[in-house]
Design a protein around this motif. Sequence first.
Motif, PDB file in Angstrom:
ATOM      1  N   UNK A  24     -32.402 -34.539  -3.353  1.00  0.00           N
ATOM      2  CA  UNK A  24     -32.091 -33.213  -3.900  1.00  0.00           C
ATOM      3  C   UNK A  24     -33.093 -32.205  -3.357  1.00  0.00           C
ATOM      4  N   UNK A  25     -32.596 -31.143  -2.830  1.00  0.00           N
ATOM      5  CA  UNK A  25     -33.465 -30.089  -2.304  1.00  0.00           C
ATOM      6  C   UNK A  25     -32.658 -28.802  -2.201  1.00  0.00           C
ATOM      7  N   UNK A  26     -33.299 -27.744  -1.781  1.00  0.00           N
ATOM      8  CA  UNK A  26     -32.616 -26.466  -1.590  1.00  0.00           C
ATOM      9  C   UNK A  26     -33.018 -25.896  -0.246  1.00  0.00           C
ATOM     10  N   UNK A  27     -32.097 -25.157   0.347  1.00  0.00           N
ATOM     11  CA  UNK A  27     -32.403 -24.426   1.581  1.00  0.00           C
ATOM     12  C   UNK A  27     -32.309 -22.935   1.278  1.00  0.00           C
ATOM     13  N   UNK A  28     -33.105 -22.160   1.974  1.00  0.00           N
ATOM     14  CA  UNK A  28     -33.100 -20.707   1.795  1.00  0.00           C
ATOM     15  C   UNK A  28     -33.032 -20.043   3.165  1.00  0.00           C
ATOM     16  N   UNK A  29     -32.292 -18.954   3.216  1.00  0.00           N
ATOM     17  CA  UNK A  29     -32.163 -18.164   4.432  1.00  0.00           C
ATOM     18  C   UNK A  29     -32.245 -16.704   4.019  1.00  0.00           C
ATOM     19  N   UNK A  30     -32.948 -15.897   4.806  1.00  0.00           N
ATOM     20  CA  UNK A  30     -33.066 -14.493   4.423  1.00  0.00           C
ATOM     21  C   UNK A  30     -33.459 -13.605   5.578  1.00  0.00           C
ATOM     22  N   UNK A  31     -33.323 -12.314   5.348  1.00  0.00           N
ATOM     23  CA  UNK A  31     -33.688 -11.316   6.357  1.00  0.00           C
ATOM     24  C   UNK A  31     -34.268 -10.105   5.637  1.00  0.00           C
ATOM     25  N   UNK A  32     -34.841  -9.200   6.395  1.00  0.00           N
ATOM     26  CA  UNK A  32     -35.374  -7.989   5.800  1.00  0.00           C
ATOM     27  C   UNK A  32     -34.231  -7.110   5.289  1.00  0.00           C
ATOM     28  N   UNK A  33     -34.527  -6.326   4.269  1.00  0.00           N
ATOM     29  CA  UNK A  33     -33.512  -5.499   3.627  1.00  0.00           C
ATOM     30  C   UNK A  33     -32.828  -4.558   4.620  1.00  0.00           C
TER      31      UNK A  33
END
Length: 468
Positions: A399-408
């Motif tokens: 069990x784990x989580x992945x995160x993806x993101x960028x600047x606003x």
Amino acid sequence: MALPRRRLFEGFRLRDLRRRLGLSQAAMAARLGISVPYLSQIENNGRPITQIVLLALAREFPMEAADIGTEAETSTLLRTIDAATDTSIPAHPLSEPDVRRGLEQQPLLARRLVAVHEAWRRSQEQLRVLDDRFDTGSSEAAPLPWEEVRDWFQAEGNYIDAIDRSAEALADALDEGPVAQALEDRLRRWHGVRVIGEDSDGSQLSRFDAGSRTLALNSGLPPESRAFLLAHRLVRYEFANEMHHVVAEAGLASQASRELLSVGLANYAAGALLMPYASFRTRAREVRHDIDRLRQRFGVSFEQACHRLSTLQRPGTAGLPFFFCRVDMAGNITKRHSATRLQFAALGGACPLWIVHEAVAIPDRILVQLAEMPDGTRYVSMAKGLVKPSGSYARPPRRYAVALGCEEAHAADFVYADDLRLGGAATPIGASCRICPRTDCDQRAFPPAGSVIEIDADRRSVVPYAFR
């Protein structure tokens, strides 16, 4: 030598870009900060595309900026502005007009500013590592092999050009039809490798017998994992020379680090083969980086698609700058990469206020968040909890989580930002407690390294101390 002052008449490219994005002239003009008549004149080649407009294009549409104007000029200007306006440095930032004027009049001084700024960022990263080591009581003088390999990939921008381009060419050469079958056929015909299924309790995903040249794959694997393991075996044959050269040039300290890098390069190449650069980047742009649509189109897992998005840093045709990480149930960051200004703690966990921790506890549901770092940079984050079955009742699932993101600033190109109130209140987060300067955080686990603790026995708050 100053930046060349050339008159750039490429209005047709700007018009084609606007139409591909489905934007009206009014919407495009608003994004670029210019008037509609001015935009109309540019599109009809009545006015040139100025450096200011090029800069606005690079910021608003980073994936398309390389198609208009000169990439080197725009890149130099963006790096200089980033150095001169970095809010994490306690000095009065320069205005963009001043930066442009300085770059034109004193280009060597501007490049020196960029070099100093990049050196400062590297020193801050080294400080994070030292703080982590101090906090964990580690006395290791040299980094551990996995740390050295992780830092090498980060220094390379998580993009390996020779391997990525070779993977793209190989993808074009594969037979038509289901990709797993095409990979299996090439392994058999070109390398004499036979693929069989094998029952397992889940502890072993694949097993290769060099004597019989047989690759046994766990029969319980999902299709995307099977395809990845086939690709992983194939690239070890097809790109052996390229990977050997990269390892030799990496300058890693230990044999264990070099062997671990070889495995990492094969993983990278397998992902690049399943998700060829140009087609994946184009499709990602079309669907505004919707992970589910990308994984269905390319037959990969949610995590694989997220990771691939963070590697799209080819010079001249870069993708949207993302950060990516994977977090386990204990809060440890087990994978990390950032093409943004966001830097993760070198060891240990991340800020408890970051949405990725909640996602671990809520599998198969996507959570989104607008977060702000102590330097004022704001990020749109998407996180999803994942569960990988173990294949046996006797073994707990992963069990784990992945995160993806960028600047606003790039939110318009990131579908997960649609339900957020951009420009409004954001969750204040930091890299980790040991290097976070926030004095008003109720979730702080311990004071930052190097701070002076202040205790007032007559006052009680959520955090039982103050610091300076």
